[in-house]
Design an enzyme around this catalytic site. Structure first.
Site, PDB file in Angstrom:
ATOM      1  N   ASP A 223     -12.749 -19.036  -6.356  1.00 24.67           N
ATOM      2  CA  ASP A 223     -12.565 -18.197  -5.214  1.00 24.67           C
ATOM      3  C   ASP A 223     -13.225 -16.927  -5.595  1.00 24.67           C
ATOM      4  O   ASP A 223     -12.816 -16.178  -6.179  1.00 24.67           O
ATOM      5  CB  ASP A 223     -10.948 -18.001  -4.654  1.00 24.67           C
ATOM      6  CG  ASP A 223     -11.035 -17.040  -3.651  1.00 24.67           C
ATOM      7  OD1 ASP A 223     -11.750 -16.478  -3.516  1.00 24.67           O
ATOM      8  OD2 ASP A 223      -9.817 -16.892  -3.154  1.00 24.67           O
TER       9      ASP A 223
ATOM     10  N   PHE B 167      -4.592 -14.571  -5.781  1.00 25.36           N
ATOM     11  CA  PHE B 167      -4.684 -14.414  -4.490  1.00 25.36           C
ATOM     12  C   PHE B 167      -5.650 -15.048  -3.686  1.00 25.36           C
ATOM     13  O   PHE B 167      -7.059 -15.043  -4.034  1.00 25.36           O
ATOM     14  CB  PHE B 167      -4.736 -12.891  -4.218  1.00 25.36           C
ATOM     15  CG  PHE B 167      -4.744 -12.478  -2.492  1.00 25.36           C
ATOM     16  CD1 PHE B 167      -3.540 -11.995  -2.207  1.00 25.36           C
ATOM     17  CD2 PHE B 167      -5.726 -12.549  -1.677  1.00 25.36           C
ATOM     18  CE1 PHE B 167      -3.059 -11.823  -0.732  1.00 25.36           C
ATOM     19  CE2 PHE B 167      -5.369 -11.971  -0.471  1.00 25.36           C
ATOM     20  CZ  PHE B 167      -4.281 -11.697   0.102  1.00 25.36           C
TER      21      PHE B 167
ATOM     22  N   LYS C 246     -15.902 -11.301   2.173  1.00 31.77           N
ATOM     23  CA  LYS C 246     -15.858  -9.487   2.397  1.00 31.77           C
ATOM     24  C   LYS C 246     -17.314  -9.246   2.312  1.00 31.77           C
ATOM     25  O   LYS C 246     -18.200  -9.259   3.077  1.00 31.77           O
ATOM     26  CB  LYS C 246     -15.266  -9.308   0.815  1.00 31.77           C
ATOM     27  CG  LYS C 246     -13.987  -9.522   0.851  1.00 31.77           C
ATOM     28  CD  LYS C 246     -13.173  -9.000  -0.340  1.00 31.77           C
ATOM     29  CE  LYS C 246     -11.498  -9.045  -0.321  1.00 31.77           C
ATOM     30  NZ  LYS C 246     -10.879  -8.178   0.634  1.00 31.77           N
TER      31      LYS C 246
HETATM   32  C1  LIG Z   1      -9.932 -13.637  -4.021  1.00 29.02           C
HETATM   33  C2  LIG Z   1      -9.688 -13.548  -2.680  1.00 29.02           C
HETATM   34  N1  LIG Z   1      -9.472 -14.741  -1.867  1.00 29.02           N
HETATM   35  C3  LIG Z   1      -9.229 -14.563  -0.462  1.00 29.02           C
HETATM   36  C4  LIG Z   1      -9.071 -13.472   0.062  1.00 29.02           C
HETATM   37  C5  LIG Z   1      -8.713 -13.481   1.728  1.00 29.02           C
HETATM   38  O1  LIG Z   1      -9.796 -12.968   2.430  1.00 29.02           O
HETATM   39  P1  LIG Z   1      -9.776 -12.533   4.110  1.00 29.02           P
HETATM   40  O2  LIG Z   1      -8.688 -11.414   3.890  1.00 29.02           O
HETATM   41  O3  LIG Z   1     -10.979 -12.282   4.252  1.00 29.02           O
HETATM   42  O4  LIG Z   1      -9.088 -13.592   4.568  1.00 29.02           O
HETATM   43  C6  LIG Z   1      -9.090 -12.282  -0.428  1.00 29.02           C
HETATM   44  C7  LIG Z   1      -8.715 -10.734   0.300  1.00 29.02           C
HETATM   45  O5  LIG Z   1      -8.477  -9.775  -0.404  1.00 29.02           O
HETATM   46  C8  LIG Z   1      -9.183 -12.411  -1.972  1.00 29.02           C
HETATM   47  O6  LIG Z   1      -9.479 -11.073  -2.615  1.00 29.02           O
END
Ligand SMILES: Cc1ncc(COP(=O)(O)O)c(C=O)c1O
Length: 408
Positions: free
Chosen positions: A235, A150, A264
């Site tokens: 990520d 994700f 986050k």
């Molecule tokens: C691993 C990962 N990358 C990217 C994101 C996307 O972040 P945002 O919702 O702040 O755009 C999330 C959100 O849950 C995530 O868990």
């Protein structure tokens, strides 16, 4: 409410029922939300407009690292907003410089770019990788990402994301993302071609159900990237800054990325994200990357305060300790067959329940004053603030057990 002026409507005290009615009327529908309106938070607890309290094991979706309304964040926002809120991205500001200094220091990366959300941080990482492809790899642009991974909800990040449910959503997808099964090195190797500029993955797939990557696999990915001169992107939007019991999840493996994304917890609730790179990927030219809110002083001051507090209080160590304690409370439930496969790293924990149970369980826990998260249908995820103590985990386990027994 109907007869009030616009001014009166937006300032009048409303009942919860009125608020819910207005929500249904005016908010674009995107999710099934329970009939609860959250109104304030303190530490590990959040309160609704009816004054009910909830022990928060969702933590703003792994965001509220310091708990709700922490004084460090409140003070930083108050002080910085009295000083300078926004200076335009065209100019430096001191919190921006200090925050870049702090994040590069603690991560061992060299350069930082700031944005507001995790998806934007990942977009920046992808742009850097493609820039590298254009400059150094004969126009290579493909990025290998993981099935079940994700990376966010912009169109490009939905294309990067390996969620099967999103496969046919919002077609056509952004081109250039190849999905391989996490853990299968041969499949990844086979997917590498002269079009590949990067491999991008989460070290623990969070939305995918809390599955940590295997060490020898990650080592293999690093090798492939080094062999072909392609970028390795981690990520760490969900796993970064203490969540997994180390400041960065890659420390569990001792393998460093070329590009690292954070989000986050980095703002403790203030919308903030960062893309960190090593020197080699400091590739942008003026005009390649930007945004109105990048590095704005208010957010930078918030991030600085949150990360300093996180370091001062050694909250990554706390996450490691308390994460083990959460698992120790879940094992007996697994032993009794109420849940399956409790797993996790630090305070990113999940377990599975029988088909059709997860949503009911979350709803019953909400009734009993506990917030938990359902991910992927039959998986429950726990990602409380990093300030969680034993007493909160005991309370969570007691409510969870009661709810599970009722439903079983
Ligand atoms: C691993 C990962 N990358 C990217 C994101 C996307 O972040 P945002 O919702 O702040 O755009 C999330 C959100 O849950 C995530 O868990």
């Amino acid at each position: 409410m109907e007869n009030l002026s616009l001014q009166e409507k937006t300032t009048a005290a409303s009942t919860t029922a009125e608020l819910l009615q207005a929500a249904r009327k005016h908010l674009l529908f995107t999710a099934n939300r329970p009939d609860v309106v959250m109104s304030r938070g303190q530490g590990m607890y959040i309160y609704d407009t009816e004054g009910r309290s909830y022990l928060d094991f969702v933590g703003g979706w792994a965001v509220n690292a310091l708990g709700h309304s922490p004084s460090a964040l409140r003070n930083a926002l108050a002080e910085q907003s009295a000083q300078l809120v926004l200076a335009s991205p065209a100019y430096y500001n001191e919190p921006m410089i200090r925050f870049a200094e702090l994040l590069t220091d603690i991560s061992g990366m060299d350069k930082a770019f700031f944005a507001s959300s995790g998806a934007e941080a990942n977009e920046c990482a992808v742009k850097l990788a493609r820039k590298h492809g254009a400059m150094n790899l004969d126009g290579a642009y493909e990025i290998i990402t993981m099935k079940n991974g994700f990376h966010g909800r912009t169109l490009a990040m939905m294309s990067a994301t390996g969620k099967p449910q999103w496969k046919s959503l919002f077609e056509p997808k952004v081109d250039g993302f190849i999905h391989v099964p996490m853990g299968d090195l041969d499949a990844c190797f086979a997917a590498v071609s002269n079009r590949t500029c990067a491999i991008m993955l989460e070290l623990v797939q969070g939305e995918g159900g809390v599955h940590a990557v295997n060490e020898s696999y990650l080592y293999g990915l690093r090798k492939i990237c080094d062999m072909y001169g392609i970028a390795l992107i981690f990520d760490e939007v969900q796993t970064g800054l203490g969540r997994t019991g180390k400041l960065f999840a890659y420390e569990h493996y001792g393998i460093k990325p070329d590009i690292l994304t954070l989000g986050k917890g980095i703002g403790g609730g203030y919308p903030l994200s960062a893309t960190l790179t090593n020197e080699k990927f400091d590739l942008f030219q003026p005009g390649d990357q930007g945004g109105t809110y990048i590095g704005q002083p208010l957010g930078m001051a918030a991030g600085l305060a949150v990360v300093r507090e996180l370091l001062d209080r050694r909250l990554a160590d706390n996450a490691e300790r308390q994460g083990k304690y959460v698992l120790s409370k879940l094992q007996p439930l697994a032993g009794h067959g109420l849940i399956r496969d409790p797993r996790g790293l630090g305070l990113l924990v999940a377990f599975d329940v029988a088909e059709g149970v997860a949503a009911k369980l979350a709803a019953r826990c909400l009734d009993l004053g506990l917030l938990i998260n359902v991910t992927g249908g039959s998986t429950i995820r726990l990602m409380p603030p990093l300030i969680a103590e034993k007493e909160h985990i005991d309370e969570m386990a007691a409510v969870l057990t009661a709810a599970l027994l009722e439903i079983a």
